[in-house]
Design a protein around this motif. Sequence first.
Motif, PDB file in Angstrom:
ATOM      1  N   GLU A 157       0.879  -1.184   0.000  1.00  0.00           N
ATOM      2  CA  GLU A 157       0.000   0.000   0.000  1.00  0.00           C
ATOM      3  C   GLU A 157       0.910   1.225   0.000  1.00  0.00           C
ATOM      4  OE1 GLU A 157      -2.223   0.121   3.705  1.00  0.00           O
ATOM      5  OE2 GLU A 157      -0.456   0.810   4.788  1.00  0.00           O
ATOM      6  N   ARG A 189       0.759  -6.934  -4.303  1.00  0.00           N
ATOM      7  CA  ARG A 189       0.242  -7.949  -3.368  1.00  0.00           C
ATOM      8  C   ARG A 189       0.291  -9.305  -4.056  1.00  0.00           C
ATOM      9  NH1 ARG A 189      -4.868  -4.677  -0.534  1.00  0.00           N
ATOM     10  NH2 ARG A 189      -3.608  -2.808  -0.149  1.00  0.00           N
ATOM     11  N   GLU A 191      -1.353 -11.841  -4.773  1.00  0.00           N
ATOM     12  CA  GLU A 191      -2.725 -12.356  -4.842  1.00  0.00           C
ATOM     13  C   GLU A 191      -2.692 -13.701  -5.567  1.00  0.00           C
ATOM     14  OE1 GLU A 191      -5.208 -10.736  -3.552  1.00  0.00           O
ATOM     15  OE2 GLU A 191      -4.823  -8.571  -3.663  1.00  0.00           O
ATOM     16  N   PHE A 199      -9.397  -6.014 -11.850  1.00  0.00           N
ATOM     17  CA  PHE A 199     -10.006  -5.788 -10.533  1.00  0.00           C
ATOM     18  C   PHE A 199      -9.020  -6.176  -9.431  1.00  0.00           C
ATOM     19  CE2 PHE A 199     -12.432  -7.278  -6.850  1.00  0.00           C
ATOM     20  CZ  PHE A 199     -13.206  -6.168  -6.599  1.00  0.00           C
ATOM     21  N   ARG A 200      -8.391  -7.327  -9.581  1.00  0.00           N
ATOM     22  CA  ARG A 200      -7.424  -7.775  -8.564  1.00  0.00           C
ATOM     23  C   ARG A 200      -6.179  -8.279  -9.284  1.00  0.00           C
ATOM     24  NH1 ARG A 200     -10.447 -10.574  -5.640  1.00  0.00           N
ATOM     25  NH2 ARG A 200     -10.700  -9.152  -3.911  1.00  0.00           N
ATOM     26  N   THR A 201      -5.079  -7.565  -9.121  1.00  0.00           N
ATOM     27  CA  THR A 201      -3.849  -7.913  -9.819  1.00  0.00           C
ATOM     28  C   THR A 201      -2.680  -7.938  -8.829  1.00  0.00           C
ATOM     29  OG1 THR A 201      -3.740  -5.573 -10.394  1.00  0.00           O
ATOM     30  CG2 THR A 201      -4.467  -7.067 -12.119  1.00  0.00           C
ATOM     31  N   PHE A 204      -0.628  -3.045  -8.853  1.00  0.00           N
ATOM     32  CA  PHE A 204      -1.747  -2.158  -9.155  1.00  0.00           C
ATOM     33  C   PHE A 204      -1.392  -0.779  -8.632  1.00  0.00           C
ATOM     34  CE2 PHE A 204      -3.218  -2.233  -4.736  1.00  0.00           C
ATOM     35  CZ  PHE A 204      -2.635  -3.401  -4.285  1.00  0.00           C
ATOM     36  N   GLN A 206      -2.460   2.710  -6.583  1.00  0.00           N
ATOM     37  CA  GLN A 206      -3.387   3.229  -5.586  1.00  0.00           C
ATOM     38  C   GLN A 206      -3.309   4.745  -5.541  1.00  0.00           C
ATOM     39  OE1 GLN A 206      -1.986   1.037  -2.049  1.00  0.00           O
ATOM     40  NE2 GLN A 206      -4.023   0.135  -1.950  1.00  0.00           N
ATOM     41  N   GLU A 208      -3.970   7.308  -2.542  1.00  0.00           N
ATOM     42  CA  GLU A 208      -4.307   7.328  -1.113  1.00  0.00           C
ATOM     43  C   GLU A 208      -4.014   8.700  -0.523  1.00  0.00           C
ATOM     44  OE1 GLU A 208      -4.072   3.135   0.862  1.00  0.00           O
ATOM     45  OE2 GLU A 208      -2.039   3.760   0.372  1.00  0.00           O
ATOM     46  N   GLU A 281     -15.577  -3.727  -3.979  1.00  0.00           N
ATOM     47  CA  GLU A 281     -14.942  -2.524  -3.419  1.00  0.00           C
ATOM     48  C   GLU A 281     -14.169  -1.732  -4.471  1.00  0.00           C
ATOM     49  OE1 GLU A 281     -12.273  -3.374  -0.155  1.00  0.00           O
ATOM     50  OE2 GLU A 281     -11.211  -1.470  -0.477  1.00  0.00           O
ATOM     51  N   LEU A 282     -14.342  -0.427  -4.388  1.00  0.00           N
ATOM     52  CA  LEU A 282     -13.622   0.489  -5.267  1.00  0.00           C
ATOM     53  C   LEU A 282     -12.647   1.322  -4.432  1.00  0.00           C
ATOM     54  CD1 LEU A 282     -13.664   1.434  -8.181  1.00  0.00           C
ATOM     55  CD2 LEU A 282     -15.670   2.798  -7.657  1.00  0.00           C
ATOM     56  N   GLU A 321      -8.464   7.994   6.245  1.00  0.00           N
ATOM     57  CA  GLU A 321      -7.736   7.560   5.048  1.00  0.00           C
ATOM     58  C   GLU A 321      -8.690   7.153   3.917  1.00  0.00           C
ATOM     59  OE1 GLU A 321      -4.365   4.261   4.498  1.00  0.00           O
ATOM     60  OE2 GLU A 321      -6.402   3.458   4.570  1.00  0.00           O
ATOM     61  N   ALA A 323      -8.688   5.537   0.583  1.00  0.00           N
ATOM     62  CA  ALA A 323      -7.704   4.747  -0.176  1.00  0.00           C
ATOM     63  C   ALA A 323      -8.387   4.144  -1.403  1.00  0.00           C
ATOM     64  CB  ALA A 323      -7.133   3.644   0.705  1.00  0.00           C
ATOM     65  N   GLY A 325      -8.269   2.532  -5.464  1.00  0.00           N
ATOM     66  CA  GLY A 325      -7.456   1.787  -6.420  1.00  0.00           C
ATOM     67  C   GLY A 325      -7.568   2.450  -7.785  1.00  0.00           C
ATOM     68  N   ARG A 328      -8.321  -0.248 -10.487  1.00  0.00           N
ATOM     69  CA  ARG A 328      -9.693  -0.751 -10.326  1.00  0.00           C
ATOM     70  C   ARG A 328     -10.683   0.334 -10.781  1.00  0.00           C
ATOM     71  NH1 ARG A 328     -11.162  -3.920  -4.816  1.00  0.00           N
ATOM     72  NH2 ARG A 328      -9.422  -5.259  -5.443  1.00  0.00           N
TER      73      ARG A 328
HETATM   74  N1  GAP Z   1      -3.987   1.747   2.812  1.00  0.00           N
HETATM   75  C1  GAP Z   1      -5.230   1.069   2.834  1.00  0.00           C
HETATM   76  C2  GAP Z   1      -5.378   0.083   1.755  1.00  0.00           C
HETATM   77  O1  GAP Z   1      -4.458  -0.245   1.042  1.00  0.00           O
HETATM   78  P1  GAP Z   1      -7.127  -1.526   0.690  1.00  0.00           P
HETATM   79  O2  GAP Z   1      -8.616  -1.577   0.860  1.00  0.00           O
HETATM   80  O3  GAP Z   1      -6.365  -2.766   0.941  1.00  0.00           O
HETATM   81  O4  GAP Z   1      -6.655  -0.364   1.654  1.00  0.00           O
HETATM   82  C3  GAP Z   1      -7.319   0.232  -1.236  1.00  0.00           C
HETATM   83  O5  GAP Z   1      -6.774  -0.993  -0.764  1.00  0.00           O
HETATM   84  C4  GAP Z   1      -7.806   0.056  -2.655  1.00  0.00           C
HETATM   85  O6  GAP Z   1      -6.766  -0.465  -3.468  1.00  0.00           O
HETATM   86  C5  GAP Z   1      -8.953  -0.957  -2.809  1.00  0.00           C
HETATM   87  O7  GAP Z   1     -10.206  -0.361  -2.534  1.00  0.00           O
HETATM   88  C6  GAP Z   1      -8.832  -1.346  -4.275  1.00  0.00           C
HETATM   89  O8  GAP Z   1      -9.462  -0.385  -5.097  1.00  0.00           O
HETATM   90  C7  GAP Z   1      -7.323  -1.275  -4.502  1.00  0.00           C
HETATM   91  N2  GAP Z   1      -6.727  -2.620  -4.455  1.00  0.00           N
HETATM   92  C8  GAP Z   1      -6.382  -3.343  -3.377  1.00  0.00           C
HETATM   93  N3  GAP Z   1      -5.842  -4.525  -3.725  1.00  0.00           N
HETATM   94  C9  GAP Z   1      -5.849  -4.554  -5.086  1.00  0.00           C
HETATM   95  C10 GAP Z   1      -5.420  -5.505  -6.066  1.00  0.00           C
HETATM   96  N4  GAP Z   1      -4.819  -6.653  -5.726  1.00  0.00           N
HETATM   97  N5  GAP Z   1      -5.591  -5.202  -7.380  1.00  0.00           N
HETATM   98  C11 GAP Z   1      -6.156  -4.038  -7.757  1.00  0.00           C
HETATM   99  N6  GAP Z   1      -6.568  -3.090  -6.877  1.00  0.00           N
HETATM  100  C12 GAP Z   1      -6.422  -3.348  -5.559  1.00  0.00           C
END
Ligand code: GAP
Length: 462
Positions: A157, A189, A191, A199-201, A204, A206, A208, A281-282, A321, A323, A325, A328
């Motif tokens: 993050e 991350r 994942e 959506f989940r990679t 990515f 952020q 924040e 979640e966005l 905070e 935060a 993506g 996303r």
């Molecule tokens: N600092 C707080 C934090 O990182 P999070 O909810 O884990 O909070 C924030 O992440 C945003 O980052 C999420 O709402 C999402 O939009 C994006 N996000 C998190 N993990 C992601 C992933 N693996 N791939 C794409 N976007 C991701």
Amino acid sequence: MPAPDLETIVSLCKRRGFIFPAAELYGGFANTYDYGPLGVELKRNIRDAWWRAMVRERDDVVGLDAALITHPRVWVASGHVATFNDPLVDCKKCRQRWRLDHLLEGDYGPVKRDAAGNPLCPNDGGELTEPRQFNLMFKTQIGTVADDSAIAYLPPETAQGIFINFENVVNSMRRKLPFGIAQTRVSFRNEITPGKFVFRTLEFEQMEMEYFCFPPKDRENPAEYLELHQQWIAARLAWYRDTLGIEASRLRIRNHEKAELSHYSAGTADIEYLFPWGWGELEGIAARTDFDLTAHGNESGHPITYFDEETHQHLVPWVIEPAAGLTRTLAVTLLDAYTEEPDEKGDKRVVLKFRPNVAPVKIAVLPLSKNETLRPFARKIYDMLRTSWMTQYDETQSIGRRYRRQDEIGTPVCITVDFQSVGEGGNTGDDAVTLRDRDTQEQVRIPVANLMAALRERLPGC
Ligand code: GAP
């Protein structure tokens, strides 16, 4: 129009140069994507719109770009080393690995269970192992000696880079509470779960912001702090709706249940979007209290405080905070803009109805044909516009096809140069061009002398 299915968007993204599956040459690489020429523009425009709303148009927020690879103890203090884990299970039959929480939420289809009620492998109904905790941070190694002191992490993050620079920003920028520090950056991350497109990679971006405020008078009942939290939730929801133009009925706020909250959180709300597979979640807007600054103070041995000149006391600020993506949000912007409608012949017209501020290409200059007499005039218009806006020049194929190509990538304005513009048969031209609106398909004739003003009006925020 209902949201399109994901395959439609994935295919358009590849065909038109928005997003490519990564490393296809080598058979692909799970949960990673490359952003093509239009994707990179779209991403940049969304990032800029966020930066504008969060930093440039506010007196109380400043920006930061902290190092990606930083001291590993940062991630000890933040709790990521100990607790940033996903519960994983393996199928004893096919060896496929699953995230247990996603499996139980039905992300891999209807949950199959054995007679005792234990979940089974979504793939082949095989028995699953006991869950193991798997840390999502990627480890890397600094230098040549592979011992523990050389371990570093890729950031999961952006937030921690902000907390550890709190004092630097206060001191260098003479900031008074309340104020925020914003940052947009790549995060990583590990994942393992099959991602749904971008959506989940694994990697990515952020966007924040940590908003630091005075601690509440009553820690147990922090009314003014929770009020600030509500204000940020409303502001962030409005940004998706009013700045990006996301359909309001596909956005909602979901407050986290008490059991979902991290131990330090006084409340978290997610902004969710109605994806083709359901709500997801966005952005998370977390009331993180003073947890992070206190944790870094404890871990580093250097308490992080703010000196309140009114009370002459050192205090630890509390934090809200938001935060988001970026990648996303980009997926949502694409999904939400996608429209199919019949054209004048009854054929399907695909239009990405982006707000002009996010559209990757703002203007297309299209000479009516490849005729030599049109080209110099059209190129002159193109050269004039490209210094102000992302502009494409296209003279191949019929004008109808070229309009359709621009509709499909969401270009708000097409400019056509024809023989009336340049003159023919010894007659002088009218020194005017035709402007065509992407959404209404209406065409108006505009003198070149008025062109910049007409475009400024049609391209707000660009
Ligand atoms: N600092 C707080 C934090 O990182 P999070 O909810 O884990 O909070 C924030 O992440 C945003 O980052 C999420 O709402 C999402 O939009 C994006 N996000 C998190 N993990 C992601 C992933 N693996 N791939 C794409 N976007 C991701």
